[in-house]
Design a protein around this motif. Structure first.
Motif, PDB file in Angstrom:
ATOM      1  N   ASP A  76      -0.496 -33.091  74.704  1.00  0.00           N
ATOM      2  CA  ASP A  76       0.032 -31.787  74.325  1.00  0.00           C
ATOM      3  C   ASP A  76      -0.144 -30.773  75.448  1.00  0.00           C
ATOM      4  O   ASP A  76       0.731 -29.942  75.693  1.00  0.00           O
ATOM      5  CB  ASP A  76      -0.676 -31.270  73.067  1.00  0.00           C
ATOM      6  CG  ASP A  76      -0.293 -32.075  71.830  1.00  0.00           C
ATOM      7  OD1 ASP A  76       0.774 -32.729  71.876  1.00  0.00           O
ATOM      8  OD2 ASP A  76      -1.043 -32.053  70.850  1.00  0.00           O
ATOM      9  N   LEU A  77      -1.283 -30.845  76.119  1.00  0.00           N
ATOM     10  CA  LEU A  77      -1.563 -29.912  77.209  1.00  0.00           C
ATOM     11  C   LEU A  77      -0.516 -30.053  78.304  1.00  0.00           C
ATOM     12  O   LEU A  77       0.048 -29.087  78.796  1.00  0.00           O
ATOM     13  CB  LEU A  77      -2.969 -30.195  77.765  1.00  0.00           C
ATOM     14  CG  LEU A  77      -3.525 -29.126  78.697  1.00  0.00           C
ATOM     15  CD1 LEU A  77      -3.801 -27.860  77.908  1.00  0.00           C
ATOM     16  CD2 LEU A  77      -4.804 -29.631  79.370  1.00  0.00           C
ATOM     17  N   TRP A  78      -0.210 -31.317  78.649  1.00  0.00           N
ATOM     18  CA  TRP A  78       0.762 -31.560  79.716  1.00  0.00           C
ATOM     19  C   TRP A  78       2.164 -31.120  79.265  1.00  0.00           C
ATOM     20  O   TRP A  78       2.875 -30.438  79.991  1.00  0.00           O
ATOM     21  CB  TRP A  78       0.783 -33.057  80.079  1.00  0.00           C
ATOM     22  CG  TRP A  78       1.556 -33.317  81.347  1.00  0.00           C
ATOM     23  CD1 TRP A  78       1.065 -33.317  82.619  1.00  0.00           C
ATOM     24  CD2 TRP A  78       2.952 -33.598  81.445  1.00  0.00           C
ATOM     25  NE1 TRP A  78       2.065 -33.572  83.512  1.00  0.00           N
ATOM     26  CE2 TRP A  78       3.248 -33.756  82.821  1.00  0.00           C
ATOM     27  CE3 TRP A  78       3.999 -33.736  80.538  1.00  0.00           C
ATOM     28  CZ2 TRP A  78       4.531 -34.038  83.293  1.00  0.00           C
ATOM     29  CZ3 TRP A  78       5.279 -34.014  81.006  1.00  0.00           C
ATOM     30  CH2 TRP A  78       5.532 -34.164  82.367  1.00  0.00           C
ATOM     31  N   LEU A  79       2.528 -31.466  78.029  1.00  0.00           N
ATOM     32  CA  LEU A  79       3.875 -31.165  77.539  1.00  0.00           C
ATOM     33  C   LEU A  79       4.088 -29.669  77.327  1.00  0.00           C
ATOM     34  O   LEU A  79       5.197 -29.163  77.463  1.00  0.00           O
ATOM     35  CB  LEU A  79       4.142 -31.899  76.217  1.00  0.00           C
ATOM     36  CG  LEU A  79       4.261 -33.416  76.315  1.00  0.00           C
ATOM     37  CD1 LEU A  79       4.345 -34.035  74.929  1.00  0.00           C
ATOM     38  CD2 LEU A  79       5.493 -33.804  77.132  1.00  0.00           C
ATOM     39  N   GLY A  80       2.989 -28.952  77.017  1.00  0.00           N
ATOM     40  CA  GLY A  80       3.151 -27.533  76.712  1.00  0.00           C
ATOM     41  C   GLY A  80       2.951 -26.642  77.906  1.00  0.00           C
ATOM     42  O   GLY A  80       2.997 -25.417  77.786  1.00  0.00           O
ATOM     43  N   ALA A  81       2.738 -27.247  79.086  1.00  0.00           N
ATOM     44  CA  ALA A  81       2.345 -26.465  80.247  1.00  0.00           C
ATOM     45  C   ALA A  81       3.352 -25.382  80.621  1.00  0.00           C
ATOM     46  O   ALA A  81       2.968 -24.248  80.879  1.00  0.00           O
ATOM     47  CB  ALA A  81       2.095 -27.384  81.436  1.00  0.00           C
ATOM     48  N   GLU A  82       4.620 -25.700  80.635  1.00  0.00           N
ATOM     49  CA  GLU A  82       5.572 -24.698  81.110  1.00  0.00           C
ATOM     50  C   GLU A  82       6.420 -24.098  80.005  1.00  0.00           C
ATOM     51  O   GLU A  82       6.642 -22.899  79.961  1.00  0.00           O
ATOM     52  CB  GLU A  82       6.482 -25.302  82.179  1.00  0.00           C
ATOM     53  CG  GLU A  82       5.889 -25.143  83.568  1.00  0.00           C
ATOM     54  CD  GLU A  82       6.557 -26.056  84.560  1.00  0.00           C
ATOM     55  OE1 GLU A  82       7.761 -26.317  84.413  1.00  0.00           O
ATOM     56  OE2 GLU A  82       5.868 -26.534  85.481  1.00  0.00           O
ATOM     57  N   LYS A  83       6.891 -24.942  79.119  1.00  0.00           N
ATOM     58  CA  LYS A  83       7.894 -24.451  78.166  1.00  0.00           C
ATOM     59  C   LYS A  83       7.302 -23.914  76.860  1.00  0.00           C
ATOM     60  O   LYS A  83       8.023 -23.635  75.922  1.00  0.00           O
ATOM     61  CB  LYS A  83       8.927 -25.542  77.887  1.00  0.00           C
ATOM     62  CG  LYS A  83       9.830 -25.738  79.092  1.00  0.00           C
ATOM     63  CD  LYS A  83      10.833 -26.829  78.868  1.00  0.00           C
ATOM     64  CE  LYS A  83      11.686 -27.013  80.120  1.00  0.00           C
ATOM     65  NZ  LYS A  83      12.276 -28.343  80.188  1.00  0.00           N
ATOM     66  N   LYS A  84       6.010 -23.778  76.822  1.00  0.00           N
ATOM     67  CA  LYS A  84       5.367 -23.171  75.645  1.00  0.00           C
ATOM     68  C   LYS A  84       5.737 -23.889  74.352  1.00  0.00           C
ATOM     69  O   LYS A  84       5.898 -23.268  73.314  1.00  0.00           O
ATOM     70  CB  LYS A  84       5.764 -21.691  75.516  1.00  0.00           C
ATOM     71  CG  LYS A  84       5.598 -20.872  76.772  1.00  0.00           C
ATOM     72  CD  LYS A  84       4.340 -20.029  76.689  1.00  0.00           C
ATOM     73  CE  LYS A  84       4.249 -18.976  77.742  1.00  0.00           C
ATOM     74  NZ  LYS A  84       4.004 -19.306  79.074  1.00  0.00           N
ATOM     75  N   SER A  85       5.910 -25.186  74.435  1.00  0.00           N
ATOM     76  CA  SER A  85       6.343 -25.911  73.235  1.00  0.00           C
ATOM     77  C   SER A  85       5.215 -26.068  72.216  1.00  0.00           C
ATOM     78  O   SER A  85       5.410 -26.590  71.143  1.00  0.00           O
ATOM     79  CB  SER A  85       6.908 -27.284  73.614  1.00  0.00           C
ATOM     80  OG  SER A  85       5.896 -28.041  74.228  1.00  0.00           O
TER      81      SER A  85
END
Lengths: 339, 325
Positions: A76-85
């Motif tokens: 989740d940390l990696w996936l949410g890094a830029e796009k605030k998902s």
């Protein structure tokens, strides 16, 4: 970071077990050794579905397929890094936010139904054009005449006397310029009843005249209550309130379906009865004020209510939720309290 | 709930033979409750606008927590699209409501128009629901035509009135057949061979359960009322009205559960997606009644706060798939 995921190549229902590497630099590398597949994409090229609870994370690989990986803190940390998902999911799982919602949801719902909807209804009623009100009244009376109402059997001369006296009463009051035409009808189905249409047409049933022993003071009190509805545009307000309530309940709670419908239907009825009762109180108080202006005794209103109450089954406290009119006992007390 | 009998290895492609899999549901009541309540707050403060986003999140939660054979379902709905639909819905419903409030005659005309549009709306809503559902990155779809829907949902029900509803169970079968056999999964069609007899058994059973229970209840209530004829007992009238409402809900619940359980089993046991899967369902009447009743009681006792749990408890029961590969 290296994890395993399910890779669904585009254009088929095939599923491959893939090795996925998330790199510090923001690149995703997907490999399926047996199939000689290797895909490398940067984070901007990925279409990452927002985090939601602990469901697997779905990642669209720009036209090459779908990747599904378990939702772990690292992923989740990696996936949410830029796009605030992860933003919404963070709010949804935040304990203080949930507690706040538990308090604010009932409070806001209460304020919404108690103040916002009635307030909106008042505004709405002011914008309804005159001709719409006229059409509404004419069509309603027409369909009632075709179904529930018959011609009155009261002597024509007596009818005229009532009408004249009513016009006389009206001339002593300062009212909006509605034309309060008094009409008489016979109806088995409606029993002792009186109602006003939004354009000012007032209808009284023969059974009501019989019930009040043709007492004109009581009749005046009842008529004043009915035109209280017209003066304050109650029909239009009730229309707006009903519409807004149905839509609100449907959009706030409609997603869950099933037995909820029984529950939602019940709350809808109770909320709308509260609106209707509030309007009845307004009309009662309007009638009582006008009686005082005319120098008449509010007691005649109380008596009229007593006569009506005698025709109804005795009320219990529960009826306050289940019926559109306030409890008769309270209405009579309210009238007597005016003296 | 049944677990898969096969290993959870996601790569189904390795299977060479037919195997059986159950439906697993991973949703958790606590987790969903917090999602639901926060979304409800956002929907209220935005005067309903956020409800489109809330709907997508609710659906995604249920779809993605439903697993068959190691794969989850996906919900693909777009909030903006749903918001647009809802705005159109508000305008149409508002127009209908206002027109009918202002003129009973206009209401009659609009009702007829709406009736004529019903098959169209049914097709649109099923199509939307199917297209928004995917499994293994393959979308479902619905290809029912409006013409056929018009026959199924308007012509046949009206015709059944003239047979004193005697052909209604057959009409219900035709409706279900229309819905299910027009569903596709990717390029594979759903095939269902439903039997008219089963619909007659289910309909007549539900009808008799309803009539008999209602008669018994009325007899019991009538008896207790006759004892209380003095005027003070008349104050109990409104309480007996409440009791009647509860009885009514219970009777409807029992009768409809009988129908639903039987028909659901029948539809699944007689449908398959060609070359992909056939279904097995053995939901019992008792299971369904208990499920619905416990939901309802939970809801009343918690003043509606158990609402989100409703969906969770309704997740697939007594359901298996036979997958062909």
């Amino acid at each position: 970071m290296k994890i395993q995921g399910q890779f669904y190549p585009e254009g088929g229902s095939q599923c491959l077990l893939a090795e996925v590497t998330f790199s510090q630099s923001g690149a995703l590398l997907l490999t399926v050794t047996e199939q000689n597949i290797s895909i490398q994409l940067s984070r901007d090229e990925l279409q990452i579905k927002d985090k939601l609870g602990s469901i697997p994370r779905e990642i669209m690989l720009s036209g090459q397929g779908l990747l599904s990986v378990d939702s772990t803190p690292e992923t989740d940390l990696w996936l949410g890094a830029e796009k605030k998902s992860n933003r919404l999911a963070n709010i949804e799982s935040n304990r203080s936010m949930v507690l706040l919602s538990l308090i604010l949801v009932p409070a806001f719902l209460y304020a919404f139904f108690k103040y916002m909807i009635p307030g909106f209804a008042v505004h709405f009623s002011e914008y309804v054009p005159e001709y719409a009100v006229k059409i509404a009244s004419e069509h309603t009376l027409y369909s009632l005449d075709k179904t529930l109402l018959n011609e009155s059997e009261v002597d024509a001369q007596l009818q005229q006397t009532y009408k004249d006296n009513w016009q006389d009463t009206l001339s002593q009051l300062t009212l909006n310029d509605a034309h309060y035409n008094l009409n008489f009808r016979e109806s088995d189905k409606m029993g002792a009843n009186a109602f006003a249409l939004p354009d000012g047409t007032v209808v009284v049933t023969d059974a009501l005249l019989t019930l009040i022993d043709n007492n004109e003071d009581l009749l005046q009190a009842i008529l004043l209550h009915e035109i209280g509805h017209v003066e304050n545009k109650h029909s239009m307000r009730l229309i707006a309130e009903t519409l807004a309530t149905s839509l609100a309940i449907d959009y706030f709670f409609g997603d869950l379906g099933g037995m909820i419908e029984v529950f939602a239907g019940l709350s809808n009825t109770i909320v709308q009865n509260q609106f209707s009762q509030k309007l009845e109180w307004e009309a009662d108080n309007f009638a009582l004020e006008q009686l005082q202006t005319l120098g008449l005794d509010p007691e005649s209103f109380a008596k009229a209510m007593e006569k009506l109450a005698a025709t109804l089954p005795q009320e219990s406290k529960l009826d306050a939720l289940m019926q559109s009119h306030p409890l008769m006992k309270e209405r009579i007390e309210n009238a007597r309290g005016r003296k | 709930m049944e677990n898969t009998e096969t290993s959870v290895t996601p790569s189904v492609d390795n299977y060479s033979t037919t195997h059986i899999s159950g439906v697993k549901f991973h949703g958790q009541a606590g987790e969903f409750f917090s999602i639901w309540i926060v979304n409800l707050l956002l929907s209220i403060v935005t005067l309903g606008i956020y409800s489109a986003w809330a709907k997508v999140r609710t659906n995604r939660y249920f779809y993605s927590n439903t697993e068959i054979d190691g794969h989850r379902f996906s919900y693909l709905g777009d909030p903006i699209q749903i918001l647009k639909g809802r705005i159109i819905g508000v305008i149409l419903f508002g127009a209908y409501f206002l027109a009918s409030a202002f003129s009973p005659i206009a209401a009659l005309v609009i009702m007829l128009l709406l009736l004529a549009a019903t098959p169209f709306l049914i097709c649109l809503s099923i199509r939307f629901k199917m297209r928004m559902t995917a499994y293994r990155n393959v979308r479902f779809n619905f290809n029912g035509s409006y013409g056929e829907a018009f026959v199924m949902f308007i012509v046949l029900p009206i015709a059944s009135i003239f047979t004193l509803y005697l052909i209604m169970p057959w009409v219900l079968k035709k409706m279900d057949e229309f819905i299910y056999s027009n569903v596709t999964f990717g390029d594979k069609k759903v095939q269902s061979e439903l039997k008219t007899g089963e619909y007659y058994i289910a309909s007549l059973g539900a009808f008799f359960i309803g009539v008999v229970l209602f008669a018994v209840a009325m007899f019991a209530i009538g008896g207790s009322l006759a004892v209380l004829t003095d005027p003070e007992a008349m104050a109990q009238m409104s309480y007996s009205l409440i009791i009647m409402m509860v009885v009514y809900v219970l009777v409807i619940l029992l009768a409809s559960s009988f129908y639903t359980a039987r028909i659901r089993n029948h539809i699944f046991n007689h449908s398959q997606i060609e070359q992909v899967a056939s279904f097995q369902s053995n939901l019992t009447f008792g299971q369904l009644v208990w499920l619905r009743l416990s939901n309802f009681i939970a809801m009343v006792c918690t003043l509606g706060f158990a609402m989100p749990c409703h969906g969770l408890m309704c997740a697939p029961h007594a359901f298996m798939l036979k997958l062909h590969r």
